[in-house]
Scaffold this motif. Structure first.
Motif, PDB file in Angstrom:
ATOM      1  N   SER A   1      32.668  75.456  57.896  1.00  0.00           N
ATOM      2  CA  SER A   1      33.668  75.481  56.825  1.00  0.00           C
ATOM      3  C   SER A   1      33.527  76.819  56.099  1.00  0.00           C
ATOM      4  O   SER A   1      32.552  77.557  56.326  1.00  0.00           O
ATOM      5  CB  SER A   1      33.410  74.332  55.848  1.00  0.00           C
ATOM      6  N   VAL A   2      34.466  77.126  55.210  1.00  0.00           N
ATOM      7  CA  VAL A   2      34.336  78.366  54.447  1.00  0.00           C
ATOM      8  C   VAL A   2      33.106  78.306  53.541  1.00  0.00           C
ATOM      9  O   VAL A   2      32.446  79.325  53.322  1.00  0.00           O
ATOM     10  CB  VAL A   2      35.613  78.713  53.632  1.00  0.00           C
ATOM     11  N   TRP A  44      37.319  78.829  44.628  1.00  0.00           N
ATOM     12  CA  TRP A  44      38.485  78.795  45.511  1.00  0.00           C
ATOM     13  C   TRP A  44      39.469  79.884  45.127  1.00  0.00           C
ATOM     14  O   TRP A  44      39.643  80.195  43.945  1.00  0.00           O
ATOM     15  CB  TRP A  44      39.172  77.427  45.441  1.00  0.00           C
ATOM     16  N   GLY A  97      41.127  79.897  50.505  1.00  0.00           N
ATOM     17  CA  GLY A  97      39.863  80.491  50.902  1.00  0.00           C
ATOM     18  C   GLY A  97      38.872  80.410  49.763  1.00  0.00           C
ATOM     19  O   GLY A  97      39.113  79.751  48.755  1.00  0.00           O
ATOM     20  N   ARG A  98      37.759  81.065  49.935  1.00  0.00           N
ATOM     21  CA  ARG A  98      36.726  81.108  48.895  1.00  0.00           C
ATOM     22  C   ARG A  98      36.293  82.544  48.675  1.00  0.00           C
ATOM     23  O   ARG A  98      36.293  83.355  49.594  1.00  0.00           O
ATOM     24  CB  ARG A  98      35.516  80.276  49.293  1.00  0.00           C
ATOM     25  N   VAL A 146      36.582  84.753  51.987  1.00  0.00           N
ATOM     26  CA  VAL A 146      36.579  84.146  53.317  1.00  0.00           C
ATOM     27  C   VAL A 146      37.764  83.201  53.422  1.00  0.00           C
ATOM     28  O   VAL A 146      37.947  82.334  52.555  1.00  0.00           O
ATOM     29  CB  VAL A 146      35.264  83.365  53.572  1.00  0.00           C
ATOM     30  N   PHE A 147      38.530  83.356  54.499  1.00  0.00           N
ATOM     31  CA  PHE A 147      39.673  82.488  54.769  1.00  0.00           C
ATOM     32  C   PHE A 147      39.527  81.937  56.181  1.00  0.00           C
ATOM     33  O   PHE A 147      39.181  82.677  57.099  1.00  0.00           O
ATOM     34  CB  PHE A 147      40.992  83.267  54.669  1.00  0.00           C
ATOM     35  N   LYS A 148      39.788  80.646  56.325  1.00  0.00           N
ATOM     36  CA  LYS A 148      39.771  80.018  57.641  1.00  0.00           C
ATOM     37  C   LYS A 148      41.122  79.342  57.839  1.00  0.00           C
ATOM     38  O   LYS A 148      41.603  78.625  56.971  1.00  0.00           O
ATOM     39  CB  LYS A 148      38.653  78.974  57.737  1.00  0.00           C
ATOM     40  N   TRP A 155      39.397  83.208  61.597  1.00  0.00           N
ATOM     41  CA  TRP A 155      38.734  83.653  60.377  1.00  0.00           C
ATOM     42  C   TRP A 155      39.286  84.987  59.889  1.00  0.00           C
ATOM     43  O   TRP A 155      39.608  85.862  60.692  1.00  0.00           O
ATOM     44  CB  TRP A 155      37.237  83.838  60.619  1.00  0.00           C
TER      45      TRP A 155
END
Length: 167
Positions: free
Chosen positions: A39-40, A58, A70-71, A84-86, A140
């Motif tokens: 996970s992110v 977030w 993302g985070r 970070v984005f998934k 990602w």
């Protein structure tokens, strides 16, 4: 005789321009990302094994660009932010990376580098007093901004490389 001189000057010019471009750009790297099962939050927490995590939360974009959920994270000793984005689909990661490169891409800036290999992309640029590093691979997208963050960027990449090779 004149032809030899012109050829010599041409090759000298090409070598000098190549050296200038190589030294003015950041060191290119092949991006590594966490496994798809991460996970992110896990992607950030694994970095916290090397750098003390100070804050995380977030986000839904970068600047005024919508990039999806993302985070972000800040770490002790790092003068910058990690985002970070998934995504569900690798095409979404590439599309978000394209948004960033179109907004900030300017080959006349210092530290400009853009490599798009189809399955991954790396983008770096110096913006006023901050560096921007952005890469995508698989589903990602990573964005790191800050000053003097080259070591952090390489550490993040190496952490994910180590995880991938350990599997």
């Amino acid at each position: 005789m004149l032809s030899k001189t012109i050829k010599s000057v041409s090759w000298t010019f090409i070598i000098l321009v190549s050296l200038f471009l190589l030294t003015s750009c950041s060191i290119p790297f092949i991006p590594e990302v966490p496994p798809a099962s991460y996970s992110v939050e896990a992607a950030i927490n694994v970095i916290a094994n090397k750098y003390m995590l100070l804050d995380t939360g977030w986000i839904n974009g970068f600047g005024d660009m919508e990039l999806g959920e993302g985070r972000y994270a800040t770490f002790d000793g790092v003068d910058g932010f990690l985002m970070v984005f998934k995504y569900e689909d690798p095409d979404q990661a590439k599309a978000s990376w394209d948004k960033i490169t179109k907004r900030y891409g300017n080959p006349f800036k210092l530290k400009y580098l853009k490599i798009n290999m189809g399955t991954y992309g790396v983008f770096t640029i110096r913006l006023e007093n901050t560096d921007l590093y952005c890469w995508y691979k698989e589903n990602w997208l990573f964005v790191i901004t800050g000053d003097k963050i080259e070591k952090f960027v390489m550490d993040v990449n190496n952490i994910y490389k180590t995880i991938r090779t350990a599997r």
